[in-house]
Design a protein around this motif. Sequence first.
Motif, mmCIF file in Angstrom:
data_model
loop_
_atom_site.group_PDB
_atom_site.id
_atom_site.type_symbol
_atom_site.label_atom_id
_atom_site.label_comp_id
_atom_site.label_asym_id
_atom_site.label_seq_id
_atom_site.Cartn_x
_atom_site.Cartn_y
_atom_site.Cartn_z
ATOM 1 N N ILE A 2 0.828 -1.206 0.000
ATOM 2 C CA ILE A 2 0.000 0.000 0.000
ATOM 3 C C ILE A 2 0.864 1.259 0.000
ATOM 4 O O ILE A 2 0.597 2.227 -0.723
ATOM 5 N N LEU A 3 1.941 1.242 0.792
ATOM 6 C CA LEU A 3 2.819 2.414 0.864
ATOM 7 C C LEU A 3 3.602 2.634 -0.424
ATOM 8 O O LEU A 3 4.022 3.758 -0.716
ATOM 9 N N SER A 4 3.794 1.566 -1.179
ATOM 10 C CA SER A 4 4.558 1.717 -2.426
ATOM 11 C C SER A 4 3.763 2.456 -3.506
ATOM 12 O O SER A 4 4.364 3.028 -4.426
ATOM 13 N N ILE A 5 2.433 2.466 -3.396
ATOM 14 C CA ILE A 5 1.611 3.124 -4.417
ATOM 15 C C ILE A 5 1.872 4.630 -4.474
ATOM 16 O O ILE A 5 2.182 5.173 -5.550
ATOM 17 N N PRO A 6 1.781 5.368 -3.324
ATOM 18 C CA PRO A 6 2.095 6.810 -3.414
ATOM 19 C C PRO A 6 3.551 7.071 -3.791
ATOM 20 O O PRO A 6 3.837 8.079 -4.445
ATOM 21 N N MET A 7 4.457 6.184 -3.396
ATOM 22 C CA MET A 7 5.855 6.377 -3.769
ATOM 23 C C MET A 7 6.035 6.259 -5.274
ATOM 24 O O MET A 7 6.750 7.059 -5.901
ATOM 25 N N LEU A 8 5.390 5.266 -5.900
ATOM 26 C CA LEU A 8 5.474 5.105 -7.349
ATOM 27 C C LEU A 8 4.820 6.281 -8.070
ATOM 28 O O LEU A 8 5.300 6.713 -9.125
ATOM 29 N N ILE A 9 3.741 6.795 -7.509
ATOM 30 C CA ILE A 9 3.104 7.979 -8.107
ATOM 31 C C ILE A 9 4.051 9.168 -8.074
ATOM 32 O O ILE A 9 4.198 9.917 -9.052
ATOM 33 N N LEU A 10 4.755 9.340 -6.941
ATOM 34 C CA LEU A 10 5.711 10.440 -6.824
ATOM 35 C C LEU A 10 6.863 10.268 -7.810
ATOM 36 O O LEU A 10 7.288 11.238 -8.462
ATOM 37 N N VAL A 11 7.361 9.032 -7.944
ATOM 38 C CA VAL A 11 8.449 8.770 -8.890
ATOM 39 C C VAL A 11 8.003 9.063 -10.316
ATOM 40 O O VAL A 11 8.730 9.688 -11.098
ATOM 41 N N SER A 12 6.798 8.625 -10.654
ATOM 42 C CA SER A 12 6.305 8.858 -12.014
ATOM 43 C C SER A 12 6.128 10.348 -12.288
ATOM 44 O O SER A 12 6.434 10.821 -13.395
#
Length: 331
Positions: A10-20
């Motif tokens: 779940i925490l990886s989702i906002p991180m991937l959004i930020l990276v993208s």
Amino acid sequence: MTAYILRRTILSIPMLILVSFIAFFILTLPPGDYMTSFQNQLTSQAGLSAIEAEELANQMREKYGLDKPFVVQYYNWVKNIVLHGDFGYSFFYNRPVGEVIWSRMGYTILIASLCHFISVFMGVLIGIYSATHQYTTGDYIFTVIAFIGVSVPAFFLALALLYFFSFKLGMGVGGLFSQEYVMAPWSFAKFINLLKHIWVPIVIVGFAGTARNMRVMRGNLLDVMGRQYIQTARAKGVSEFRVVFKHALRNAILPIIMSLGYAMPFLIQGEMVTAIVLDLPTTGPAFYKSLINQDMYLAGSFLMMIAVILVLGNLVADITLAWVDPRVRYD
């Protein structure tokens, strides 16, 4: 452990959004876009006038949404990925981004995975040998090779091997297949031809990883071998083989396991550089051309791919670490 995996996912989702978002923003920073170079090609090669070329380029921008603000372009890109699995359109290759990536992903994962396995397996074995044979001739030889491995850039090693085998031995080592097998259907002969070529990028990319793992393994094992519980085990008459491989190795190998998560993206990046030099049909040359030609949807998708692999790799490394070391618990 299950709760930990769900929480990490779940925490990886906002991180991937930020990276993208950051990757997409950086890719749009250079002035102009792909249609700018496309417009120049129309005037220089197609013989169109500047006004006609500009009008056609503007029509292409409107068709693919490049005339819209950055936030709108990013929103449409992410929305299409999430809802439709559509990564956009590659202007340079004139194909959907998904087709470009997946047509090259198989060889990329194959080379990177083999390099990963060989670098860990050989690095650990050589590190154990060097630590248990400290200051011997073999230890000195492997130490020098390790320093060379971490010092020599992958592209230089690729150029050196390409020159040596092509001009000195007359062997064609560029690409993954000989010319007659490039478009041929799969057969046993084509598989053998693949084996004759694929070892070159594996050696080049895996050399640096093997050297790093060897140095880490040697240093950690020497540190563990000097601890008190190891000396106690030896004093009790435990065999040296059991002391090393049962008691010392379990603690010394933990940093290697922790590094598994972020090693794969670095191997893929190393494969990209090597692939450009050796002209391999992998993601490396395609990513490079997408950056040069400002093919932002293709370049952004490659960066997202690396980010996803990094997140998944770290998760697998954490799970493996908890399995190897009972003292590690994720609640």
